[in-house]
Design an enzyme around this catalytic site. Structure first.
Site, PDB file in Angstrom:
ATOM      1  N   ASP A 101       0.804  -1.197  -0.121  1.00 12.63           N
ATOM      2  CA  ASP A 101      -0.067  -0.174   0.130  1.00 12.63           C
ATOM      3  C   ASP A 101       0.936   1.325   0.039  1.00 12.63           C
ATOM      4  O   ASP A 101       2.152   1.172   0.048  1.00 12.63           O
ATOM      5  CB  ASP A 101      -0.928   0.022   1.153  1.00 12.63           C
ATOM      6  CG  ASP A 101      -0.386  -0.010   2.517  1.00 12.63           C
ATOM      7  OD1 ASP A 101       1.057   0.531   2.361  1.00 12.63           O
ATOM      8  OD2 ASP A 101      -0.811  -0.081   3.563  1.00 12.63           O
ATOM      9  N   ASP A 137      -8.502  -7.471   0.300  1.00 11.59           N
ATOM     10  CA  ASP A 137      -7.432  -7.637   1.638  1.00 11.59           C
ATOM     11  C   ASP A 137      -8.312  -7.224   2.779  1.00 11.59           C
ATOM     12  O   ASP A 137      -9.183  -6.391   2.758  1.00 11.59           O
ATOM     13  CB  ASP A 137      -6.181  -6.746   1.247  1.00 11.59           C
ATOM     14  CG  ASP A 137      -6.389  -5.286   1.500  1.00 11.59           C
ATOM     15  OD1 ASP A 137      -5.923  -5.064   2.848  1.00 11.59           O
ATOM     16  OD2 ASP A 137      -7.014  -4.832   0.817  1.00 11.59           O
TER      17      ASP A 137
END
Length: 378
Positions: free
Chosen positions: A94, A273
Site C-alpha cells: 500500500d 484484502d
C-alpha cells in the site's frame, strides 16, 4: 511468448469474473484474497504455512510501517521485501496513505505531502507522492499503490471533493516519478491508482473516469469499508466497476467479511484484502463454512469434533473445538496461531470455490445460497 499481466479466463452472465494475473513472481488466480503482512509478517503465521497450507498467492506489505521499521536502508541491504522475509510469491504494497491519514492528531497535510509523527518514537517524517513511490521501490512489491488520501466516514461532500481532487493531482506526480525511476531489484512493479470520493456517487463517477484515463495496469477502489453500512458500500462498488476498464484487475481495498467478499466478487471485484481473518482469529472468532464461531463459548467445552469438518487446512482436522477453546481460555499463544491459520485458509478456500462457480456459470445462485449460512452465529 510473454503472458499479459491480466487475462480474463471466464465470466458469468453477471459481472463476476475469473482471471489470471501474471507477474515476475508467479501467477495469481482471481478472484483472490490477500493476507495482510503489515510489518513483513502475517501475524502468528509462518511463511511456510502461508505458502503450503494456506496457499496464499499474494500478500500485502505496509509502506508506512516498513519505512519506520526496519527502515529502507535495511530493506535495500536485504535486497527488498521478498528476500528480507523469505517470500518467493507475489507482494502488494500500500502507499502508506491510509496509516498516515489515520494519524489525524499528529499529522499536517499540504499539497506537497504529509508531515507526521512516528507512533514508534515520536520523530517527525514527511511523505509526498514521490517519497511514497521511492519507499515502495525500495520495498520492491510486485504491485504498488499510488499515494492517496483516504477520507473518513462520514465525510462532508466538500471535504470528499477536495480530497479526491488532490488524490488525482498526487496520482499524476506518482506516475511521473515512476517514469523517471526504474525498478531496482530486477523484477517489474505495477502501479495501481486509487478511486476515491467517499460515498458520493457523482464524485466516485468522476474519480473512476479519471483513474481509467490514466491507463494503469490495474486499478483500486479506496475509501470504502471504513465504517459505512453495506447498503452504501455495495452500490458505490457497483457504480465504480461499471466504469473501470473491464480488461484490468480491480482491487477493493480493506474488504472484509466472507459475505462482503462474495458480494464484491459479484460486483466485478478481482482482489481484496483485510486484517479481519487474523485480527478476529486472535480474538477467538473463527469463520467457517457453517457460520461464525466464538471459540471461548462454553458450548465448545466438550465438543471433540474437528475444528471445521469442511475446512482445507491441517488445523481443521488435527484439532478439536474443545481443544482450541481450552487454548483460548488458558490464554495459550498456540490458540492464536491455530485460529489464524484456519481463518486465512478458509478465506483462500472461499475465493477458490467462488472462482470454480464463476467458471461453472452458477456463481450467483451459489452465492445467494451460501451467504446466509456464512453469516450464522454458531
Amino acid at each position: 511468448m510473454t503472458k499479459p499481466f491480466f487475462e480474463i479466463n471466464n465470466t458469468t452472465s453477471g459481472k463476476a469474473r475469473a482471471g489470471t494475473i501474471t507477474t515476475d513472481h508467479g501467477t495469481i488466480q482471481t478472484p483472490i484474497f490477500m493476507p495482510v503482512g503489515t510489518v513483513a509478517s502475517v501475524k502468528t503465521v509462518h511463511q511456510r504455512e502461508l505458502r503450503d497450507d494456506i496457499k496464499a498467492q499474494i500478500i500485502l506489505g505496509n509502506t508506512y510501517h516498513l519505512y519506520l521499521r526496519p527502515t529502507m536502508d535495511v530493506m535495500e541491504q536485504a535486497g527488498g521485501l521478498h528476500q528480507f522475509m523469505n517470500w518467493d510469491r507475489n507482494i502488494l504494497t500500500d502507499s502508506g496513505g491510509y496509516q498516515v491519514f489515520s494519524l489525524s492528531a499528529s499529522r499536517k497535510m499540504s499539497e506537497e505531502g504529509v508531515k507526521f509523527k512516528s507512533h514508534i518514537d515520536g520523530s517527525y517524517h514527511f511523505i509526498s507522492p514521490e517519497k511514497s513511490m521511492e519507499i515502495q521501490r525500495q520495498i520492491g512489491g510486485d504491485i504498488f499503490m499510488a499515494f492517496d488520501e483516504c477520507t473518513p466516514y462520514p465525510c462532508e461532500y466538500n471535504q470528499a471533493k477536495t480530497s479526491m481532487e488532490m488524490t488525482h493531482r498526487w496520482l499524476k506526480r506518482c506516475i511521473e516519478w515512476c517514469k523517471e525511476n526504474p525498478e531496482i531489484y530486477g523484477h517489474r512493479q505495477r502501479l495501481f491508482p486509487i478511486v476515491q470520493g467517499s460515498t458520493y456517487s457523482d464524485l466516485r463517477k468522476i474519480s473512476a473516469e479519471f483513474i481509467s484515463e490514466q491507463n494503469a495496469e490495474g486499478n483500486a477502489i479506496g475509501g470504502l469499508s471504513v465504517g459505512e453500512p453495506e447498503e452504501e458500500m455495495y452500490p458505490i462498488t457497483n457504480e465504480v466497476t461499471d466504469i473501470l476498464p473491464k480488461d484490468k484487475p480491480r482491487y477493493l481495498m480493506g474488504v472484509g467479511t466472507p459475505w462482503n467478499i462474495l458480494e464484491s466478487i459479484g460486483l466485478g471485484i478481482d482482489m481484496m484484502d483485510c486484517v479481519m481473518p487474523t485480527r478476529n482469529a486472535r480474538n477467538a472468532m473463527l469463520f467457517t463454512w457453517n457460520g461464525v464461531m466464538s471459540m471461548k463459548n462454553e458450548k465448545w467445552k466438550r465438543d471433540f469434533s474437528p475444528l471445521d469438518e469442511f475446512g482445507t487446512s491441517y488445523v481443521d482436522h488435527e484439532y478439536s473445538k474443545a481443544y482450541v477453546r481450552h487454548l483460548f481460555v488458558s490464554k495459550e499463544y498456540l490458540s492464536k496461531q491455530i485460529a489464524s491459520i484456519h481463518n486465512l485458509a478458509f478465506y483462500l478456500d472461499l475465493v477458490k470455490v467462488a472462482r470454480e462457480h464463476i467458471i461453472a456459470g452458477d456463481f450467483y445462485e451459489w452465492k445467494n445460497s451460501i451467504v446466509p449460512v456464512l453469516k450464522q452465529r454458531l
